[in-house]
Design a protein around this motif. Sequence first.
Motif, short mmCIF file in Angstrom:
data_model
loop_
_atom_site.label_atom_id
_atom_site.label_comp_id
_atom_site.label_asym_id
_atom_site.label_seq_id
_atom_site.Cartn_x
_atom_site.Cartn_y
_atom_site.Cartn_z
N PRO A 294 -1.02 -7.95 -4.26
CA PRO A 294 -2.04 -6.90 -4.22
C PRO A 294 -1.38 -5.55 -3.94
CG PRO A 294 -2.76 -8.81 -2.98
CD PRO A 294 -1.32 -9.05 -3.31
N TYR A 295 -1.74 -4.54 -4.72
CA TYR A 295 -1.05 -3.26 -4.66
C TYR A 295 -2.06 -2.13 -4.72
CZ TYR A 295 2.43 0.33 -6.02
OH TYR A 295 3.24 1.43 -6.09
N THR A 296 -2.05 -1.28 -3.70
CA THR A 296 -2.90 -0.09 -3.68
C THR A 296 -2.00 1.14 -3.72
OG1 THR A 296 -4.64 -1.18 -2.39
CG2 THR A 296 -4.60 1.23 -2.36
N GLU B 198 -6.83 7.50 1.81
CA GLU B 198 -7.77 6.79 0.94
C GLU B 198 -9.16 7.41 1.01
OE1 GLU B 198 -8.25 2.64 0.64
OE2 GLU B 198 -6.12 2.18 0.88
N ILE C 61 -2.00 5.27 -3.74
CA ILE C 61 -2.72 6.52 -3.52
C ILE C 61 -1.84 7.64 -4.06
CG2 ILE C 61 -3.91 7.96 -1.82
CD1 ILE C 61 -3.69 5.52 0.11
N ARG D 75 0.86 -1.17 0.00
CA ARG D 75 0.00 0.00 0.00
C ARG D 75 0.90 1.22 0.00
NH1 ARG D 75 -3.99 1.28 5.07
NH2 ARG D 75 -5.62 2.50 4.03
N LEU E 163 -5.78 5.02 -6.77
CA LEU E 163 -6.67 6.05 -6.22
C LEU E 163 -5.99 7.40 -6.32
CD1 LEU E 163 -7.68 4.18 -2.93
CD2 LEU E 163 -8.94 4.19 -5.10
N ASN F 95 -4.97 -6.94 -9.51
CA ASN F 95 -4.29 -6.81 -8.23
C ASN F 95 -3.88 -5.37 -7.92
OD1 ASN F 95 -2.35 -7.26 -10.43
ND2 ASN F 95 -0.78 -7.05 -8.85
N VAL F 96 -4.17 -4.43 -8.83
CA VAL F 96 -3.76 -3.04 -8.64
C VAL F 96 -4.99 -2.15 -8.44
CG1 VAL F 96 -2.64 -1.04 -9.71
CG2 VAL F 96 -1.66 -3.32 -9.99
N THR F 97 -4.96 -1.36 -7.36
CA THR F 97 -5.99 -0.36 -7.10
C THR F 97 -5.33 1.01 -7.12
OG1 THR F 97 -7.26 -1.89 -5.70
CG2 THR F 97 -7.74 0.46 -5.48
N PRO G 287 -11.70 4.34 -7.68
CA PRO G 287 -10.88 3.91 -8.82
C PRO G 287 -11.43 4.39 -10.16
CG PRO G 287 -11.07 2.12 -7.24
CD PRO G 287 -11.99 3.21 -6.77
#
Length: 282
Positions: free
Chosen positions: A167-169, A262, A171, A113, A206, A202-204, A268
Amino acid sequence: MQTRTSLTLRQQRLGTELRKLRERAGFTSTEAAALLGGPQSRISNIEAGRYAVSADRVRAMAHNYACADEAYVEALASMTGTRTRGWWDEYQDRFAPGLIDLAEMEHHATALRVAVVIHIPGLLQTANHARAVMEESVPPLRPYEIEHRVSYRIKRQAVLYEGTPTPYTAIVHEAALRMGYGGRHVAREQLGILLEEGERDNVTLLVIPFGASFPASGQSITYASGPVAQLDTVVLDTDHGCEFVDAAAQLERYRSVLDRMEAQALSPEKSRELIHRIAQDT
């Protein structure tokens, strides 16, 4: 036991966690050594990361310390043995240890993250964008140093698509989207890649738009989740290198910071719409 001459972040973290277990159990290092059947110096060297330790020995130490958290103990056991050797080893003589530790940490993370304001996250940068950013380094980097760093950054991105993608978020503040490193062509290419990467399962991605207030605007934050929450790590990217944070109170603080960031970010879908508009204006 073989004494290590150089320690990775992962090896140091294992030793630190074993020391925390011992201290929570109320044992001195001398008492812990007696339970293990060895000298006090063995415990001190294990906790300092100077001695390699087997998975079975970690389990024995956890049993001696009456730790009933099996998931935590097994996560510690998985950190034992020789250090993971990966592509990052070829850069050991070129970069500071913190950069090597960063790549190994990303490799082992169960989720990542990231929050940035001025720059595009490193794992989402194009080679041309990364090169343009590094050309602004102070003191200036030599051309070959820039190319080493660009290749290193691109190789780090494999965690997003090889094997079981992490998994990758990400911001990202709107300011980072409008910085224009490398000129119009490079900026458009980078924005296009952001849109493509944001479509990965797997990518979010924002975006925090201008006008939204949020904490920690002056630094890049990476929150790397471990196999259990006790082994999470925060990386602060500073001008003088990477700083790694793993104290429980600090982890909680940065989780809260990222939660608030977030909350201020667009969804997204709306984030992609904003990137599209910026790309059209670039």
